[in-house]
Design an enzyme around this catalytic site. Sequence first.
Site, PDB file in Angstrom:
ATOM      1  CE  LYS A  10      28.921  28.326   0.704  1.00  0.00           C
ATOM      2  NZ  LYS A  10      30.351  27.736   0.959  1.00  0.00           N
ATOM      3  CB  THR A  57      30.337  26.955  -2.919  1.00  0.00           C
ATOM      4  OG1 THR A  57      31.507  27.124  -1.977  1.00  0.00           O
ATOM      5  CG2 THR A  57      30.743  25.945  -3.834  1.00  0.00           C
ATOM      6  NE  ARG A 175      -4.618   0.741   7.429  1.00  0.00           N
ATOM      7  CZ  ARG A 175      -3.788   0.128   6.557  1.00  0.00           C
ATOM      8  NH1 ARG A 175      -3.021  -0.693   6.998  1.00  0.00           N
ATOM      9  NH2 ARG A 175      -3.605   0.909   5.190  1.00  0.00           N
ATOM     10  CD  GLN A 227      -0.770   0.279  -1.508  1.00  0.00           C
ATOM     11  OE1 GLN A 227      -1.240   0.688  -0.669  1.00  0.00           O
ATOM     12  NE2 GLN A 227       0.254  -0.483  -1.599  1.00  0.00           N
ATOM     13  CG  HIS A 255       2.991  -0.091  10.290  1.00  0.00           C
ATOM     14  ND1 HIS A 255       2.019  -0.126   9.491  1.00  0.00           N
ATOM     15  CD2 HIS A 255       3.985  -0.162   9.824  1.00  0.00           C
ATOM     16  CE1 HIS A 255       2.623  -0.429   8.339  1.00  0.00           C
ATOM     17  NE2 HIS A 255       3.957  -0.458   8.470  1.00  0.00           N
TER      18      HIS A 255
HETATM   19  O1  LIG Z   1      -2.094   0.496   3.228  1.00  0.00           O
HETATM   20  C1  LIG Z   1      -1.424  -0.516   3.005  1.00  0.00           C
HETATM   21  N1  LIG Z   1      -0.806  -0.744   1.864  1.00  0.00           N
HETATM   22  C2  LIG Z   1       0.125  -1.939   1.718  1.00  0.00           C
HETATM   23  O2  LIG Z   1       0.710  -2.127   1.142  1.00  0.00           O
HETATM   24  C3  LIG Z   1       0.396  -2.573   3.324  1.00  0.00           C
HETATM   25  N2  LIG Z   1       1.122  -3.675   3.505  1.00  0.00           N
HETATM   26  N3  LIG Z   1       0.983  -3.792   4.744  1.00  0.00           N
HETATM   27  N4  LIG Z   1       0.027  -2.957   5.330  1.00  0.00           N
HETATM   28  C4  LIG Z   1      -0.377  -2.106   4.275  1.00  0.00           C
HETATM   29  N5  LIG Z   1      -1.177  -0.870   4.263  1.00  0.00           N
END
Ligand SMILES: O=c1[nH]c(=O)c2nn[nH]c2[nH]1
Length: 294
Positions: A10, A57, A175, A227, A255
């Site tokens: 479930k 279930t 940004r 990353q 974005h």
């Molecule tokens: O932080 C980011 N990692 C990316 O791989 C990436 N690609 N475009 N903008 C991005 N900003």
Amino acid sequence: PRLASARYGKDNVRVYKVHRDEKTGVQSVTEMTVCCLLEGAIDTSYTQADNSVVVATDSIKNTIYIKAKEHPVNPPELYAGILGQHFLDTYPHISVANVKVVVHRWTRMTIDGKPHPHSFYRDGEETRTVEAVIRRDGITIKSGIVGLTVLKSTGSAFHGFVRDEYTTLKETWDRILSTDVDCGWTWKKFDGLAAVQDGVERFDKAWEAARNITMKTFAEDESASVQATMYKMCGQILDAVPEADLANYSLPNKHYFEIDLSWHKGLKNTGEDAEVYAPQSGPNGLIKCEVARS
Ligand SMILES: O=c1[nH]c(=O)c2nn[nH]c2[nH]1
């Protein structure tokens, strides 16, 4: 044809439980959504229309409510283990229980500076998650935070990336960064339910640590990329949760595009003059990683 794999149960079982403290009159609430899927000697229910092996279930749904009544629902890792173990203990032909618990936020209201005894509000769609797999040889648990939406208005850059005939993205040293956090930490395998219950406070401590690490690192890191920042978060979770073998994040990059308004009377709204942006619903970046202890 051959049945390659099978699990059933479930999903979307919504559960609310209240704790009433008789002495203080303070009430506490928990709301969660549970999914419980069973595996085992159930092949003939698929291949031979043999329903004799099927724990309905509907019965699984009933069991979710009964176990929530009979046992604690917090921490969700403990409730998931108890629920899953029930099926292995009760039905010899069931060998695996896959239990997912998603806990929703009911944050206690503060009224006139005081915590209200029985009133709460939903401060965000963020959830605390547990995915437990209960087997006869042990219990594996992955805990997480999903849907914590965050934004920083600066403190994020992205430059030095591959520039070639496919690249239009401008480099930036300043940004907006916004994402919906989906993070997890995978515990070392528990030998059984007793091992989950022993030191059960580890689960709340880990969730608080992971949430604090996520917010603090997101806020304070001069981010070179999603990353780089998420990798730092993973390392800090592993440092804070010694019983976790793995930490992971899956982060959409939501974005916010600059809008060039210079066509209107030379209005400056790009680069250092940017103030008004266009939040994008999609496409979005999606950055994932898993970090192991060693
Ligand atoms: O932080 C980011 N990692 C990316 O791989 C990436 N690609 N475009 N903008 C991005 N900003």
